[in-house]
Write a protein that holds these residues in place. Sequence first.
Motif, PDB file in Angstrom:
ATOM      1  N   SER A   1      -9.790 -41.943 -35.699  1.00  0.00           N
ATOM      2  CA  SER A   1      -9.816 -43.340 -35.259  1.00  0.00           C
ATOM      3  C   SER A   1     -10.957 -44.152 -35.862  1.00  0.00           C
ATOM      4  N   PHE A   2     -11.908 -43.507 -36.523  1.00  0.00           N
ATOM      5  CA  PHE A   2     -13.125 -44.175 -36.966  1.00  0.00           C
ATOM      6  C   PHE A   2     -12.868 -45.365 -37.888  1.00  0.00           C
ATOM      7  N   PHE A   3     -11.908 -45.272 -38.768  1.00  0.00           N
ATOM      8  CA  PHE A   3     -11.671 -46.317 -39.765  1.00  0.00           C
ATOM      9  C   PHE A   3     -10.588 -47.316 -39.386  1.00  0.00           C
ATOM     10  N   ASP A   4      -9.979 -47.177 -38.212  1.00  0.00           N
ATOM     11  CA  ASP A   4      -8.843 -48.024 -37.843  1.00  0.00           C
ATOM     12  C   ASP A   4      -9.144 -49.517 -37.947  1.00  0.00           C
ATOM     13  N   ASP A   5     -10.229 -49.968 -37.335  1.00  0.00           N
ATOM     14  CA  ASP A   5     -10.555 -51.397 -37.352  1.00  0.00           C
ATOM     15  C   ASP A   5     -10.834 -51.887 -38.770  1.00  0.00           C
ATOM     16  N   ALA A   6     -11.579 -51.101 -39.526  1.00  0.00           N
ATOM     17  CA  ALA A   6     -11.916 -51.502 -40.895  1.00  0.00           C
ATOM     18  C   ALA A   6     -10.664 -51.653 -41.743  1.00  0.00           C
TER      19      ALA A   6
ATOM     20  N   LYS B   1     -10.430 -58.856 -43.841  1.00  0.00           N
ATOM     21  CA  LYS B   1     -11.665 -59.059 -44.604  1.00  0.00           C
ATOM     22  C   LYS B   1     -12.190 -57.762 -45.223  1.00  0.00           C
ATOM     23  N   LEU B   2     -11.374 -56.719 -45.231  1.00  0.00           N
ATOM     24  CA  LEU B   2     -11.805 -55.442 -45.800  1.00  0.00           C
ATOM     25  C   LEU B   2     -12.287 -55.649 -47.234  1.00  0.00           C
TER      26      LEU B   2
ATOM     27  N   SER C   1     -20.261 -44.916 -47.615  1.00  0.00           N
ATOM     28  CA  SER C   1     -21.384 -45.471 -46.861  1.00  0.00           C
ATOM     29  C   SER C   1     -20.813 -46.420 -45.815  1.00  0.00           C
ATOM     30  N   PHE C   2     -21.498 -46.514 -44.685  1.00  0.00           N
ATOM     31  CA  PHE C   2     -20.932 -47.197 -43.536  1.00  0.00           C
ATOM     32  C   PHE C   2     -22.018 -47.570 -42.543  1.00  0.00           C
ATOM     33  N   THR C   3     -21.649 -48.393 -41.595  1.00  0.00           N
ATOM     34  CA  THR C   3     -22.411 -48.586 -40.368  1.00  0.00           C
ATOM     35  C   THR C   3     -21.441 -48.374 -39.217  1.00  0.00           C
ATOM     36  N   VAL C   4     -22.007 -48.100 -38.055  1.00  0.00           N
ATOM     37  CA  VAL C   4     -21.204 -47.883 -36.857  1.00  0.00           C
ATOM     38  C   VAL C   4     -21.934 -48.514 -35.678  1.00  0.00           C
ATOM     39  N   PRO C   5     -21.217 -49.251 -34.819  1.00  0.00           N
ATOM     40  CA  PRO C   5     -21.873 -49.785 -33.625  1.00  0.00           C
ATOM     41  C   PRO C   5     -22.172 -48.645 -32.648  1.00  0.00           C
ATOM     42  N   ALA C   6     -23.166 -48.851 -31.792  1.00  0.00           N
ATOM     43  CA  ALA C   6     -23.546 -47.806 -30.831  1.00  0.00           C
ATOM     44  C   ALA C   6     -22.347 -47.338 -30.004  1.00  0.00           C
ATOM     45  N   ALA C   7     -21.457 -48.259 -29.653  1.00  0.00           N
ATOM     46  CA  ALA C   7     -20.289 -47.888 -28.851  1.00  0.00           C
ATOM     47  C   ALA C   7     -19.264 -47.086 -29.650  1.00  0.00           C
TER      48      ALA C   7
ATOM     49  N   ALA D   1     -16.039 -48.482 -37.597  1.00  0.00           N
ATOM     50  CA  ALA D   1     -16.674 -48.334 -38.909  1.00  0.00           C
ATOM     51  C   ALA D   1     -16.675 -49.644 -39.681  1.00  0.00           C
ATOM     52  N   ARG D   2     -17.767 -49.896 -40.330  1.00  0.00           N
ATOM     53  CA  ARG D   2     -17.832 -50.924 -41.370  1.00  0.00           C
ATOM     54  C   ARG D   2     -18.126 -50.152 -42.645  1.00  0.00           C
ATOM     55  N   VAL D   3     -17.188 -50.147 -43.569  1.00  0.00           N
ATOM     56  CA  VAL D   3     -17.291 -49.334 -44.783  1.00  0.00           C
ATOM     57  C   VAL D   3     -17.742 -50.218 -45.933  1.00  0.00           C
ATOM     58  N   PHE D   4     -18.722 -49.741 -46.694  1.00  0.00           N
ATOM     59  CA  PHE D   4     -19.255 -50.494 -47.825  1.00  0.00           C
ATOM     60  C   PHE D   4     -18.769 -49.950 -49.158  1.00  0.00           C
ATOM     61  N   ASP D   5     -18.747 -48.616 -49.288  1.00  0.00           N
ATOM     62  CA  ASP D   5     -18.284 -48.043 -50.546  1.00  0.00           C
ATOM     63  C   ASP D   5     -17.715 -46.655 -50.321  1.00  0.00           C
ATOM     64  N   VAL D   6     -16.892 -46.247 -51.268  1.00  0.00           N
ATOM     65  CA  VAL D   6     -16.356 -44.892 -51.342  1.00  0.00           C
ATOM     66  C   VAL D   6     -16.438 -44.476 -52.803  1.00  0.00           C
ATOM     67  N   GLY D   7     -16.431 -43.185 -53.032  1.00  0.00           N
ATOM     68  CA  GLY D   7     -16.402 -42.738 -54.418  1.00  0.00           C
ATOM     69  C   GLY D   7     -16.895 -41.321 -54.595  1.00  0.00           C
ATOM     70  N   PRO D   8     -16.853 -40.871 -55.832  1.00  0.00           N
ATOM     71  CA  PRO D   8     -17.313 -39.515 -56.121  1.00  0.00           C
ATOM     72  C   PRO D   8     -18.811 -39.400 -55.877  1.00  0.00           C
ATOM     73  N   ALA D   9     -19.241 -38.197 -55.494  1.00  0.00           N
ATOM     74  CA  ALA D   9     -20.650 -37.972 -55.197  1.00  0.00           C
ATOM     75  C   ALA D   9     -21.091 -36.619 -55.723  1.00  0.00           C
ATOM     76  N   THR D  10     -22.280 -36.585 -56.252  1.00  0.00           N
ATOM     77  CA  THR D  10     -22.841 -35.344 -56.761  1.00  0.00           C
ATOM     78  C   THR D  10     -23.093 -34.365 -55.627  1.00  0.00           C
ATOM     79  N   ILE D  11     -23.676 -34.852 -54.535  1.00  0.00           N
ATOM     80  CA  ILE D  11     -23.961 -34.007 -53.374  1.00  0.00           C
ATOM     81  C   ILE D  11     -23.459 -34.734 -52.128  1.00  0.00           C
ATOM     82  N   PRO D  12     -22.190 -34.528 -51.761  1.00  0.00           N
ATOM     83  CA  PRO D  12     -21.652 -35.225 -50.589  1.00  0.00           C
ATOM     84  C   PRO D  12     -22.197 -34.646 -49.291  1.00  0.00           C
ATOM     85  N   ALA D  13     -22.274 -35.485 -48.262  1.00  0.00           N
ATOM     86  CA  ALA D  13     -22.757 -35.046 -46.952  1.00  0.00           C
ATOM     87  C   ALA D  13     -21.780 -34.088 -46.285  1.00  0.00           C
ATOM     88  N   TYR D  14     -20.505 -34.239 -46.595  1.00  0.00           N
ATOM     89  CA  TYR D  14     -19.472 -33.406 -45.996  1.00  0.00           C
ATOM     90  C   TYR D  14     -18.944 -32.430 -47.034  1.00  0.00           C
TER      91      TYR D  14
END
Length: 173
Positions: free
Chosen positions: A37-42, A47-48, A109-115, A135-148
């Motif tokens: 559900s995290f990305f549903d609103d975005a 205005k995405l 990269s993203f921001t998330v409200p406390a709620a 979620a407010r998403v700013f960018d997506v893409g390939p990464a050398t060292i991803p967090a996940y």
Amino acid sequence: ELRVAVEGGDRWMTGYAAVWDTRSHNLGGFVETVRRSFFDDALASPKLDVVGAPNHDMNDVVARTGAGLELDKDDVGLRYRMLLDAGDPVAERIARLIDRRVLRGSSFSFTVPAAGETWSRTEQGYPLRQLVSGARVFDVGPATIPAYPDTETVGAVAFRSLAAARGLPFDMV
């Protein structure tokens, strides 16, 4: 898996920016998961505006929503598809690095409200942040060292959230 493929004469890079309900690496004192559900609103927003930026580098933007970047959710996670312009040296370099398996993961990269997040603990007692909504998403893409690891950094905002969730001063986290 991060891939580059030719479709209709164009080269497209595809990958998953996030995979549902899998844990990140240690992000410096906590781990996190992304709920479906995290990305549903975005994704529903007219205005995405998300850019395709390898390693979150805004100097190397390759695509943008509405201009060669497509985002969608499926049973695995948040999938992106990015047009790689043959005349763009950054896109050419990225394609070569993916083909050579130098770049294997993806990130966002993203921001998330406390709620939009919840905090709990793993079975081992480690702080666990679940990204649930907003979620407010700013960018997506390939990464050398991803967090996940399953997409084959998170900064002070997450730590402030952890401090608030635990009722601790920020410098104690």
